[in-house]
Each structure stands twice: as structure tokens, then as C-alpha cells.
Scaffold this motif. Structure first.
Motif: not given
Length: 119
Positions: A46-49, A54-56, A66-69, A73-79
Motif C-alpha cells: 500500500i505504501d509502495e503503490l 493498481v489492478y487486482i 479471499k485474496l480479493r476481499k 478491505r486494505e486497499f479500496p483504491e485498487a481496481e
């Protein structure tokens, strides 16, 4: 200082990384989580990006969800990019399908992967 790519795609495995890397045409960093990610590593990412796009792109299975959730939760800005559930894994999805998913996110792909649908 090294120039960072503006966009980053986060995938689960090295096979996913290779497959996506072959399809994309623009300079994009692809980060591999190896299926799981610790809270410490998530915080570092999160700090680095922080100021990058960011795309998941994870598998359509229980581990991927599970990873997507966790990322939601932790990086809601990611698409979040989704493959069709029938393929289950990014590595198992046909190149034309991955190319269309990536194009949908405004990621430039090699045109030979578009419309190459096998019937």
C-alpha cells in the motif's frame, strides 16, 4: 532513480504473471503474491503503490476470492478485474479473454490477442 511504471497489476502466481506480461503492450509492473499476502506485506505494498493505478487480477476460486476481499478491505483504491468463473484460474483463461478483460480496464494489449477466439 528508477522510473516506476504508472500502472501495476497484482496477480497470484508466476504463471499468471507470465501470461499477463505476454499480453500487455504497455509498461506495467506485475506483482506476484504467490497466493497469499501477510498484513505486513500488504502494508508495504500500500505504501509502495500509493500514487499508482493498481489492478487486482486473481483467480475465480476460493483462494482468489479471499485474496480479493483482503485487497478490497486494505486497499479500496485498487481496481478489480475479473475473469469468467468458467476458467477458474487466470493462467487457464484464454489469451483473448484476458486481453478483453485488460482492455476493459484501459490497459493496452497486443492486438493479436484480440478476437483470437477458438471455437
Amino acid at each position: 532513480m528508477m522510473e516506476l511504471d504508472e500502472k501495476v497489476i497484482i496477480v497470484e502466481g508466476t504463471t499468471d504473471k507470465r501470461k499477463v506480461r505476454d499480453i500487455i503492450k504497455e509498461p506495467i509492473e506485475i506483482i506476484c503474491t504467490n497466493g497469499t499476502i501477510s498484513i505486513t506485506k500488504m502494508d508495504e505494498l500500500i505504501d509502495e503503490l500509493f500514487e499508482r493505478d493498481v489492478y487486482i487480477l486473481v483467480d475465480a476460486d476460493d483462494a482468489g476470492e479471499k485474496l480479493r476481499k483482503q485487497f478490497k478491505r486494505e486497499f479500496p483504491e485498487a481496481e478489480h478485474l475479473y475473469i469468467d468463473r468458467m476458467y477458474k484460474e487466470v493462467a487457464a483463461a484464454p489469451e483473448y479473454h484476458l486481453a478483453s478483460v485488460l482492455i476493459g480496464a484501459n490497459i493496452d494489449v497486443h492486438k493479436e490477442y484480440l478476437g483470437k477466439r477458438m471455437i
